[in-house]
Design a protein around this motif. Structure first.
Motif, PDB file in Angstrom:
ATOM      1  N   ASP A   1      -5.398   0.018   9.852  1.00 47.31           N
ATOM      2  CA  ASP A   1      -6.184  -1.052   9.241  1.00 47.31           C
ATOM      3  C   ASP A   1      -6.777  -1.979  10.297  1.00 47.31           C
ATOM      4  O   ASP A   1      -6.361  -1.967  11.456  1.00 47.31           O
ATOM      5  CB  ASP A   1      -5.355  -1.798   8.191  1.00 47.31           C
ATOM      6  N   PRO A   2      -7.755  -2.792   9.931  1.00 42.40           N
ATOM      7  CA  PRO A   2      -8.442  -3.639  10.905  1.00 42.40           C
ATOM      8  C   PRO A   2      -7.541  -4.695  11.562  1.00 42.40           C
ATOM      9  O   PRO A   2      -7.900  -5.247  12.590  1.00 42.40           O
ATOM     10  CB  PRO A   2      -9.551  -4.322  10.099  1.00 42.40           C
ATOM     11  N   ASN A   3      -6.382  -4.963  10.978  1.00 44.86           N
ATOM     12  CA  ASN A   3      -5.463  -5.959  11.539  1.00 44.86           C
ATOM     13  C   ASN A   3      -4.438  -5.331  12.477  1.00 44.86           C
ATOM     14  O   ASN A   3      -3.463  -5.973  12.850  1.00 44.86           O
ATOM     15  CB  ASN A   3      -4.760  -6.721  10.420  1.00 44.86           C
ATOM     16  N   GLY A   4      -4.642  -4.074  12.850  1.00 41.14           N
ATOM     17  CA  GLY A   4      -3.753  -3.437  13.818  1.00 41.14           C
ATOM     18  C   GLY A   4      -2.416  -3.012  13.259  1.00 41.14           C
ATOM     19  O   GLY A   4      -1.413  -3.044  13.960  1.00 41.14           O
ATOM     20  N   ARG A   5      -2.382  -2.602  11.995  1.00 42.37           N
ATOM     21  CA  ARG A   5      -1.129  -2.141  11.389  1.00 42.37           C
ATOM     22  C   ARG A   5      -1.262  -0.671  11.012  1.00 42.37           C
ATOM     23  O   ARG A   5      -2.337  -0.208  10.636  1.00 42.37           O
ATOM     24  CB  ARG A   5      -0.816  -2.959  10.137  1.00 42.37           C
ATOM     25  N   TRP A   6      -0.144   0.058  11.107  1.00 45.79           N
ATOM     26  CA  TRP A   6      -0.127   1.436  10.634  1.00 45.79           C
ATOM     27  C   TRP A   6      -0.260   1.410   9.121  1.00 45.79           C
ATOM     28  O   TRP A   6       0.297   0.545   8.449  1.00 45.79           O
ATOM     29  CB  TRP A   6       1.178   2.127  11.020  1.00 45.79           C
ATOM     30  N   THR A   7      -0.976   2.371   8.574  1.00 45.25           N
ATOM     31  CA  THR A   7      -1.145   2.461   7.123  1.00 45.25           C
ATOM     32  C   THR A   7      -0.038   3.317   6.524  1.00 45.25           C
ATOM     33  O   THR A   7       0.676   4.034   7.232  1.00 45.25           O
ATOM     34  CB  THR A   7      -2.501   3.094   6.770  1.00 45.25           C
ATOM     35  N   ALA A   8       0.086   3.272   5.205  1.00 42.75           N
ATOM     36  CA  ALA A   8       1.078   4.079   4.505  1.00 42.75           C
ATOM     37  C   ALA A   8       0.842   5.567   4.775  1.00 42.75           C
ATOM     38  O   ALA A   8       1.795   6.331   4.978  1.00 42.75           O
ATOM     39  CB  ALA A   8       1.027   3.790   3.009  1.00 42.75           C
ATOM     40  N   GLU A   9      -0.404   5.988   4.808  1.00 44.09           N
ATOM     41  CA  GLU A   9      -0.723   7.399   5.075  1.00 44.09           C
ATOM     42  C   GLU A   9      -0.262   7.807   6.475  1.00 44.09           C
ATOM     43  O   GLU A   9       0.320   8.868   6.660  1.00 44.09           O
ATOM     44  CB  GLU A   9      -2.224   7.618   4.934  1.00 44.09           C
ATOM     45  N   GLU A  10      -0.519   6.962   7.471  1.00 48.76           N
ATOM     46  CA  GLU A  10      -0.100   7.265   8.844  1.00 48.76           C
ATOM     47  C   GLU A  10       1.422   7.298   8.956  1.00 48.76           C
ATOM     48  O   GLU A  10       1.986   8.164   9.638  1.00 48.76           O
ATOM     49  CB  GLU A  10      -0.657   6.220   9.812  1.00 48.76           C
ATOM     50  N   ILE A  11       2.095   6.374   8.285  1.00 46.08           N
ATOM     51  CA  ILE A  11       3.554   6.332   8.323  1.00 46.08           C
ATOM     52  C   ILE A  11       4.131   7.581   7.666  1.00 46.08           C
ATOM     53  O   ILE A  11       5.063   8.196   8.189  1.00 46.08           O
ATOM     54  CB  ILE A  11       4.085   5.052   7.648  1.00 46.08           C
ATOM     55  N   ARG A  12       3.551   7.994   6.554  1.00 49.64           N
ATOM     56  CA  ARG A  12       4.042   9.196   5.879  1.00 49.64           C
ATOM     57  C   ARG A  12       3.874  10.423   6.766  1.00 49.64           C
ATOM     58  O   ARG A  12       4.780  11.254   6.891  1.00 49.64           O
ATOM     59  CB  ARG A  12       3.348   9.408   4.546  1.00 49.64           C
ATOM     60  N   ARG A  13       2.712  10.560   7.403  1.00 48.19           N
ATOM     61  CA  ARG A  13       2.496  11.703   8.310  1.00 48.19           C
ATOM     62  C   ARG A  13       3.535  11.686   9.426  1.00 48.19           C
ATOM     63  O   ARG A  13       4.081  12.727   9.799  1.00 48.19           O
ATOM     64  CB  ARG A  13       1.086  11.661   8.906  1.00 48.19           C
ATOM     65  N   PHE A  14       3.799  10.501   9.975  1.00 44.86           N
ATOM     66  CA  PHE A  14       4.798  10.382  11.039  1.00 44.86           C
ATOM     67  C   PHE A  14       6.173  10.827  10.537  1.00 44.86           C
ATOM     68  O   PHE A  14       6.853  11.628  11.187  1.00 44.86           O
ATOM     69  CB  PHE A  14       4.873   8.939  11.558  1.00 44.86           C
TER      70      PHE A  14
ATOM     71  N   LEU B   1       5.164  -1.715  11.462  1.00 43.31           N
ATOM     72  CA  LEU B   1       3.740  -1.583  11.166  1.00 43.31           C
ATOM     73  C   LEU B   1       2.832  -1.847  12.364  1.00 43.31           C
ATOM     74  O   LEU B   1       1.635  -1.578  12.290  1.00 43.31           O
ATOM     75  CB  LEU B   1       3.339  -2.545  10.035  1.00 43.31           C
ATOM     76  N   ASP B   2       3.361  -2.361  13.457  1.00 43.78           N
ATOM     77  CA  ASP B   2       2.536  -2.752  14.604  1.00 43.78           C
ATOM     78  C   ASP B   2       1.915  -1.536  15.275  1.00 43.78           C
ATOM     79  O   ASP B   2       2.578  -0.796  15.992  1.00 43.78           O
ATOM     80  CB  ASP B   2       3.378  -3.533  15.605  1.00 43.78           C
TER      81      ASP B   2
ATOM     82  N   VAL C   1       0.861  -1.164   0.000  1.00 41.61           N
ATOM     83  CA  VAL C   1       0.000   0.000   0.000  1.00 41.61           C
ATOM     84  C   VAL C   1       0.902   1.218   0.000  1.00 41.61           C
ATOM     85  O   VAL C   1       1.949   1.216   0.621  1.00 41.61           O
ATOM     86  CB  VAL C   1      -0.884   0.018   1.273  1.00 41.61           C
ATOM     87  N   ALA C   2       0.508   2.275  -0.671  1.00 38.29           N
ATOM     88  CA  ALA C   2       1.344   3.468  -0.730  1.00 38.29           C
ATOM     89  C   ALA C   2       0.528   4.712  -0.442  1.00 38.29           C
ATOM     90  O   ALA C   2      -0.653   4.772  -0.737  1.00 38.29           O
ATOM     91  CB  ALA C   2       1.984   3.585  -2.114  1.00 38.29           C
TER      92      ALA C   2
ATOM     93  N   LYS D   1       7.044   8.614  -1.361  1.00 38.16           N
ATOM     94  CA  LYS D   1       5.946   7.665  -1.237  1.00 38.16           C
ATOM     95  C   LYS D   1       6.309   6.563  -0.245  1.00 38.16           C
ATOM     96  O   LYS D   1       7.438   6.087  -0.215  1.00 38.16           O
ATOM     97  CB  LYS D   1       5.666   7.056  -2.617  1.00 38.16           C
ATOM     98  N   VAL D   2       5.344   6.177   0.567  1.00 34.47           N
ATOM     99  CA  VAL D   2       5.551   5.116   1.554  1.00 34.47           C
ATOM    100  C   VAL D   2       5.045   3.796   0.996  1.00 34.47           C
ATOM    101  O   VAL D   2       3.976   3.736   0.388  1.00 34.47           O
ATOM    102  CB  VAL D   2       4.812   5.436   2.878  1.00 34.47           C
TER     103      VAL D   2
END
Length: 178
Positions: free
Chosen positions: A68-81, A163-164, A22-23, A131-132
């Protein structure tokens, strides 16, 4: 590539079904304060003021989180971070202390004359995050970070994030050779 990247980092891989990567686009909006998942435990040793601030941010950001529903950070959240973490000239002392994994802190401490988190010896004029990409099977997300220097010189490195999303998001590793 995700497996090779994770193997190079020495990360443990899970042999789960490989979900598609996912990006997040470089133009995604950046909103600080969305890096602690609502209901996540408050960090020990944090001040009462910072704990209250995190709890307030968590309540106000609930509708904006895309974990996401599986408890992982998304690409959007990682990019903001990453955009918030690196800022315009590099991470602050507080971010280096509180938003970097213990292993990376140890690794960075072994290079006192070199800023491992920026892959440089000096402070850049500007920083941008590309891009993440996320690899659920490797449990990491990464992006190319570009530092801008005088004389129109650019340097690139890769920043990795776990991603956790059951834990606060933090910088996991950096690869200075892109």
């Amino acid at each position: 590539m995700a497996v090779a990247t994770a193997a190079a980092l020495g990360l443990t891989l899970t042999v789960a079904s490989a979900a598609p990567a996912v990006a997040a686009s470089p133009g995604a909006s950046v909103r600080p304060g969305a890096f602690v998942r609502p209901g996540a435990p408050v960090q020990p040793g944090a001040s009462a003021r910072s704990n209250a601030s995190v709890q307030q941010q968590s309540r106000s950001d609930r509708r904006d989180l895309r974990t996401d529903p599986n408890g992982r950070w998304t690409a959007e959240e990682i990019r903001r971070f990453l955009v918030s973490f690196y800022g315009k000239h590099g991470p602050s002392a507080w971010k280096r202390e509180h938003q970097v994994s213990a292993e990376l802190k140890k690794k960075a401490a072994q290079t006192p004359d070199y800023d491992l988190l920026l892959c440089a010896q000096n402070t850049p004029r500007d920083i941008s995050v590309g891009k993440v990409t996320t690899a659920q099977s490797a449990r990491v997300g990464w992006a190319t970070v570009t530092t801008y220097w005088s004389g129109n010189r650019k340097e690139h490195f890769t920043a990795y994030v776990d991603l956790d999303a059951t834990r606060p998001i933090e910088l996991l590793d950096v690869s200075c050779s892109v």
